[in-house]
Motif scaffolding. Structure first.
Motif, short mmCIF file in Angstrom:
data_model
loop_
_atom_site.label_atom_id
_atom_site.label_comp_id
_atom_site.label_asym_id
_atom_site.label_seq_id
_atom_site.Cartn_x
_atom_site.Cartn_y
_atom_site.Cartn_z
N ALA A 1 0.67 -1.10 0.14
CA ALA A 1 -0.50 -0.25 -0.23
C ALA A 1 1.37 0.87 0.52
N GLN A 2 2.23 1.42 0.47
CA GLN A 2 3.21 1.94 0.47
C GLN A 2 3.85 2.39 -0.87
N GLY A 3 3.36 1.25 -1.66
CA GLY A 3 4.36 1.40 -2.86
C GLY A 3 5.56 0.68 -3.10
N LYS A 4 5.54 0.16 -2.47
CA LYS A 4 7.27 -0.90 -2.16
C LYS A 4 6.77 -2.14 -2.66
N ALA A 5 8.09 -2.25 -3.51
CA ALA A 5 8.46 -3.19 -4.13
C ALA A 5 8.36 -4.50 -2.67
N VAL A 6 8.06 -5.81 -3.58
CA VAL A 6 7.92 -6.65 -1.39
C VAL A 6 8.36 -8.14 -2.77
N THR A 7 9.00 -8.57 -2.26
CA THR A 7 9.62 -10.42 -2.55
C THR A 7 9.52 -11.54 -1.45
N ILE A 8 8.52 -12.11 -1.74
CA ILE A 8 8.47 -13.65 -1.54
C ILE A 8 9.42 -14.61 -1.82
N MET A 9 10.29 -14.85 -0.60
CA MET A 9 11.53 -16.45 -0.84
C MET A 9 11.51 -17.31 0.46
N PRO A 10 11.57 -18.54 -0.17
CA PRO A 10 12.12 -19.37 1.23
C PRO A 10 13.02 -18.88 1.29
N LYS A 11 13.60 -19.50 2.80
CA LYS A 11 15.46 -19.23 3.25
C LYS A 11 15.81 -20.32 2.97
N GLU A 12 15.75 -21.35 2.25
CA GLU A 12 16.09 -22.40 2.23
C GLU A 12 16.36 -22.30 0.85
N LEU A 13 16.43 -21.34 0.01
CA LEU A 13 16.24 -20.88 -1.51
C LEU A 13 18.25 -21.19 -1.73
N ASP A 14 18.73 -21.39 -2.85
CA ASP A 14 20.68 -22.06 -3.06
C ASP A 14 20.05 -20.75 -4.20
N LEU A 15 21.24 -20.01 -4.06
CA LEU A 15 21.10 -18.97 -5.51
C LEU A 15 22.55 -18.96 -6.00
N THR A 16 22.42 -19.11 -7.39
CA THR A 16 23.10 -18.67 -8.61
C THR A 16 24.71 -17.17 -7.68
#
Length: 157
Positions: A73-88
């Motif tokens: 509602a404040q215009g902020k971008a929100v990202t949801i992802m699991p903590k166990e996620l592996d990143l490249t």
């Protein structure tokens, strides 16, 4: 990111922002930290019947939803992802806002834990977040030290 649970969202029209604000207020007003809350799923323009689907959600989940709705509602971008996620390495570098070669150096120096999948390095998202928070803490401490030094020297800060 490489996991299909990754979700990034921004509300870009006034109607959606208004709905998010109303939903946040509704959730916050019904939130009692000791009890789960039932939420009825009702299609707009359709009268609610006794067999309307109901979700029973714990207070922590409702608090998360309220926080997400508030940020949206404040215009902020929100990202949801699991903590166990592996990143490249590229994804981790982008998250940290550093170059990939610099990130590789941090990995090789053991400053961020990682593991290999075949010949490719993978970094747990949780470890990347810890590194970012530690880097932020060090920056804040250095800034405070500079401010204290400026005050001691009477530099008008």
């Amino acid at each position: 990111m490489s996991n299909n649970l990754d979700l990034e969202m921004v509300l870009d029209n006034k109607e959606d922002v208004a709905l998010a604000k109303a939903a946040q207020r509704c959730i916050m007003s019904s939130l009692d930290h000791s009890k789960a809350v039932n939420i009825a799923l009702v299609e707009e323009g359709v009268e609610r019947l006794d067999d309307t689907p109901v979700l029973r959600l714990p207070p922590k989940v409702l608090r998360l939803f309220a926080d997400l709705l508030g940020a949206l509602a404040q215009g902020k971008a929100v990202t949801i992802m699991p903590k166990e996620l592996d990143l490249t390495t590229q994804e981790a570098a982008m998250f940290l806002n550093v170059s990939r070669p610099y990130l590789i150096r941090l990995l090789d120096e053991g400053k961020i834990p990682h593991h290999k999948v075949g010949t490719h390095r993978r970094i747990r998202f949780e470890d990347v977040v810890k590194h970012k928070e530690a880097r932020h803490t060090v920056s804040q401490e250095a800034l405070q030290e500079l401010a204290n030094l400026a005050q001691e020297l009477g530099m008008g800060y």
